[in-house]
Design a protein around this motif. Structure first.
Motif, PDB file in Angstrom:
ATOM      1  N   HIS A  16       6.444  -4.172  -6.829  1.00  0.00           N
ATOM      2  CA  HIS A  16       6.195  -2.980  -7.654  1.00  0.00           C
ATOM      3  C   HIS A  16       6.531  -1.682  -6.955  1.00  0.00           C
ATOM      4  O   HIS A  16       5.969  -0.648  -7.258  1.00  0.00           O
ATOM      5  CB  HIS A  16       4.733  -2.952  -8.114  1.00  0.00           C
ATOM      6  CG  HIS A  16       4.259  -4.268  -8.614  1.00  0.00           C
ATOM      7  ND1 HIS A  16       4.932  -4.969  -9.593  1.00  0.00           N
ATOM      8  CD2 HIS A  16       3.209  -5.054  -8.256  1.00  0.00           C
ATOM      9  CE1 HIS A  16       4.314  -6.101  -9.826  1.00  0.00           C
ATOM     10  NE2 HIS A  16       3.276  -6.184  -9.021  1.00  0.00           N
ATOM     11  N   LYS A  17       7.438  -1.682  -5.968  1.00  0.00           N
ATOM     12  CA  LYS A  17       7.849  -0.433  -5.340  1.00  0.00           C
ATOM     13  C   LYS A  17       8.989   0.178  -6.144  1.00  0.00           C
ATOM     14  O   LYS A  17       9.765  -0.525  -6.736  1.00  0.00           O
ATOM     15  CB  LYS A  17       8.293  -0.683  -3.898  1.00  0.00           C
ATOM     16  CG  LYS A  17       7.128  -1.075  -2.988  1.00  0.00           C
ATOM     17  CD  LYS A  17       7.609  -1.190  -1.582  1.00  0.00           C
ATOM     18  CE  LYS A  17       6.470  -1.591  -0.637  1.00  0.00           C
ATOM     19  NZ  LYS A  17       6.903  -1.716   0.733  1.00  0.00           N
ATOM     20  N   ASP A  25       4.518  -6.403  -1.337  1.00  0.00           N
ATOM     21  CA  ASP A  25       5.851  -5.812  -1.371  1.00  0.00           C
ATOM     22  C   ASP A  25       6.394  -5.677  -2.785  1.00  0.00           C
ATOM     23  O   ASP A  25       7.555  -5.333  -2.978  1.00  0.00           O
ATOM     24  CB  ASP A  25       6.811  -6.680  -0.537  1.00  0.00           C
ATOM     25  CG  ASP A  25       6.417  -6.698   0.933  1.00  0.00           C
ATOM     26  OD1 ASP A  25       6.012  -5.624   1.422  1.00  0.00           O
ATOM     27  OD2 ASP A  25       6.498  -7.749   1.567  1.00  0.00           O
ATOM     28  N   SER A  43       3.035  -1.943 -13.349  1.00  0.00           N
ATOM     29  CA  SER A  43       3.597  -3.103 -14.020  1.00  0.00           C
ATOM     30  C   SER A  43       2.637  -3.628 -15.076  1.00  0.00           C
ATOM     31  O   SER A  43       1.418  -3.484 -14.961  1.00  0.00           O
ATOM     32  CB  SER A  43       3.869  -4.201 -12.983  1.00  0.00           C
ATOM     33  OG  SER A  43       3.982  -5.470 -13.576  1.00  0.00           O
ATOM     34  N   LEU A  68      -1.271   4.109  -4.582  1.00  0.00           N
ATOM     35  CA  LEU A  68      -0.149   4.756  -5.271  1.00  0.00           C
ATOM     36  C   LEU A  68       0.226   6.052  -4.572  1.00  0.00           C
ATOM     37  O   LEU A  68      -0.647   6.811  -4.145  1.00  0.00           O
ATOM     38  CB  LEU A  68      -0.552   5.059  -6.720  1.00  0.00           C
ATOM     39  CG  LEU A  68       0.389   5.972  -7.536  1.00  0.00           C
ATOM     40  CD1 LEU A  68       1.681   5.254  -7.878  1.00  0.00           C
ATOM     41  CD2 LEU A  68      -0.318   6.454  -8.808  1.00  0.00           C
ATOM     42  N   ASN A  69       1.533   6.298  -4.464  1.00  0.00           N
ATOM     43  CA  ASN A  69       2.026   7.601  -4.033  1.00  0.00           C
ATOM     44  C   ASN A  69       2.342   8.382  -5.312  1.00  0.00           C
ATOM     45  O   ASN A  69       3.425   8.264  -5.875  1.00  0.00           O
ATOM     46  CB  ASN A  69       3.266   7.458  -3.159  1.00  0.00           C
ATOM     47  CG  ASN A  69       3.729   8.786  -2.578  1.00  0.00           C
ATOM     48  OD1 ASN A  69       3.116   9.833  -2.800  1.00  0.00           O
ATOM     49  ND2 ASN A  69       4.809   8.754  -1.834  1.00  0.00           N
ATOM     50  N   GLU A  80       5.772   4.923  -6.342  1.00  0.00           N
ATOM     51  CA  GLU A  80       5.673   3.535  -5.886  1.00  0.00           C
ATOM     52  C   GLU A  80       4.233   3.210  -5.502  1.00  0.00           C
ATOM     53  O   GLU A  80       3.442   4.100  -5.167  1.00  0.00           O
ATOM     54  CB  GLU A  80       6.597   3.286  -4.696  1.00  0.00           C
ATOM     55  CG  GLU A  80       8.069   3.377  -5.036  1.00  0.00           C
ATOM     56  CD  GLU A  80       8.976   3.093  -3.850  1.00  0.00           C
ATOM     57  OE1 GLU A  80      10.183   2.886  -4.075  1.00  0.00           O
ATOM     58  OE2 GLU A  80       8.482   3.071  -2.704  1.00  0.00           O
ATOM     59  N   TYR A  81       3.914   1.937  -5.512  1.00  0.00           N
ATOM     60  CA  TYR A  81       2.553   1.505  -5.194  1.00  0.00           C
ATOM     61  C   TYR A  81       2.583   0.089  -4.635  1.00  0.00           C
ATOM     62  O   TYR A  81       3.582  -0.622  -4.752  1.00  0.00           O
ATOM     63  CB  TYR A  81       1.669   1.561  -6.444  1.00  0.00           C
ATOM     64  CG  TYR A  81       2.142   0.669  -7.579  1.00  0.00           C
ATOM     65  CD1 TYR A  81       1.614  -0.606  -7.749  1.00  0.00           C
ATOM     66  CD2 TYR A  81       3.131   1.095  -8.463  1.00  0.00           C
ATOM     67  CE1 TYR A  81       2.054  -1.433  -8.779  1.00  0.00           C
ATOM     68  CE2 TYR A  81       3.572   0.287  -9.494  1.00  0.00           C
ATOM     69  CZ  TYR A  81       3.025  -0.975  -9.650  1.00  0.00           C
ATOM     70  OH  TYR A  81       3.464  -1.790 -10.664  1.00  0.00           O
ATOM     71  N   ARG A  82       1.479  -0.288  -4.044  1.00  0.00           N
ATOM     72  CA  ARG A  82       1.294  -1.649  -3.557  1.00  0.00           C
ATOM     73  C   ARG A  82      -0.196  -1.951  -3.537  1.00  0.00           C
ATOM     74  O   ARG A  82      -1.027  -1.055  -3.633  1.00  0.00           O
ATOM     75  CB  ARG A  82       1.872  -1.821  -2.150  1.00  0.00           C
ATOM     76  CG  ARG A  82       1.199  -0.965  -1.075  1.00  0.00           C
ATOM     77  CD  ARG A  82       1.577  -1.449   0.309  1.00  0.00           C
ATOM     78  NE  ARG A  82       1.091  -0.590   1.380  1.00  0.00           N
ATOM     79  CZ  ARG A  82      -0.146  -0.583   1.856  1.00  0.00           C
ATOM     80  NH1 ARG A  82      -1.074  -1.373   1.317  1.00  0.00           N
ATOM     81  NH2 ARG A  82      -0.490   0.222   2.848  1.00  0.00           N
ATOM     82  N   LEU A  92       6.058   4.100   0.936  1.00  0.00           N
ATOM     83  CA  LEU A  92       6.010   4.230  -0.517  1.00  0.00           C
ATOM     84  C   LEU A  92       6.681   5.524  -0.961  1.00  0.00           C
ATOM     85  O   LEU A  92       6.262   6.614  -0.574  1.00  0.00           O
ATOM     86  CB  LEU A  92       4.556   4.224  -1.012  1.00  0.00           C
ATOM     87  CG  LEU A  92       3.759   2.926  -0.883  1.00  0.00           C
ATOM     88  CD1 LEU A  92       2.330   3.143  -1.375  1.00  0.00           C
ATOM     89  CD2 LEU A  92       4.425   1.800  -1.650  1.00  0.00           C
TER      90      LEU A  92
END
Length: 251
Positions: A250-251, A248, A83, A60-61, A221-223, A217
């Motif tokens: 959940h940004k 890619d 999410s 996560l950012n 946003e996260y990945r 990110l």
């Protein structure tokens, strides 16, 4: 298993079984309590193949104004940014960033990995980018390398300070730096600069161990981690740099 993965409550899944929506190895399930082996059995819900995962790992950012916690009575938490698909996994932040600090934060439900990353004995490096009020120079680098005494008398471990810019024309002078520490005391970076007569006005974590903040990110946003990133965190030799699940999303 399906309840753990968020496919519904137990009562929802009993109805899905009754309606013939769940199959194991191509055969309709008649008992919602049927035992399965997630590694061996092929499970489908309404024709969708289910991939079981015990653990998830999210990069996560973190934005300012969000607290590094799973719940809080006053503020939004980092978990609130995720999410609903991740709700069944009960993820938590690995360590914490101050409410007004941005940057890299790992969230997972893997307690063993979290313990290894946070254990003082492991000396996992964390690097921060900061904007500092004051002219940061060679004396500060030497002080940080020797360890500085904080306001409570604690002397920090040696830290590596890199000065990126130092503008002495403005009043007060402003500096941009990168600082690498191997511990995580309360407000440590801010207190270290306070110990040398300077003030941090902006702080962002850019790395934790081998994990780097993804520049793609945006704030909030996260990945999921890639397989290569996860193996590096686990101390395994990496053989695959391919993406993790839902890289890619959940940004």
């Amino acid at each position: 298993m399906l309840a753990h993965l968020g496919y519904g409550s137990r009562s929802d899944l009993k109805k899905a079984v009754k309606n013939g929506l769940i199959e194991v190895n191509g055969i309709r399930v008649k008992d919602s309590g049927m035992q399965v082996d997630p590694e061996q059995d092929e499970i489908t819900v309404s024709g969708e193949k289910i991939v079981y995962r015990e653990f998830v790992y999210l990069l996560l950012n973190k934005p300012q104004g969000v607290v590094s916690a799973t719940e809080d009575n006053r503020d939004r938490t980092v978990v609130d940014l995720l999410s609903e698909a991740y709700a069944p996994f009960d993820v938590f932040p690995v360590g914490r960033l101050d409410k007004d600090t941005e940057g890299l934060l790992l969230l997972t439900n893997d307690g063993k990995l979290a313990h290894n990353l946070l254990s003082p004995r492991k000396h996992v490096s964390k690097t921060y980018y900061a904007k500092v009020e004051g002219a940061v120079g060679e004396n500060d680098k030497q002080a940080f390398e020797a360890g500085v005494e904080l306001d409570d008398g604690y002397v920090t471990m040696p830290a590596q300070l890199r000065v990126l810019t130092c503008d002495i024309i403005v009043d007060p002078p402003r500096s941009e730096i990168e600082l690498t520490i191997q511990e995580g005391k309360f407000h440590q970076v801010k207190r270290m600069f306070q110990a040398v007569g300077k003030r941090v006005v902006y702080l962002k974590r850019i790395s934790m161990g081998p994990l780097q903040l993804d520049p793609a990110l945006g704030l909030g946003e996260y990945r999921e981690l890639t397989r290569e990133e996860l193996e590096l965190l686990q101390g395994k030799p990496s053989h695959d740099s391919g993406p993790g699940v839902d890289d890619d999303l959940h940004k």
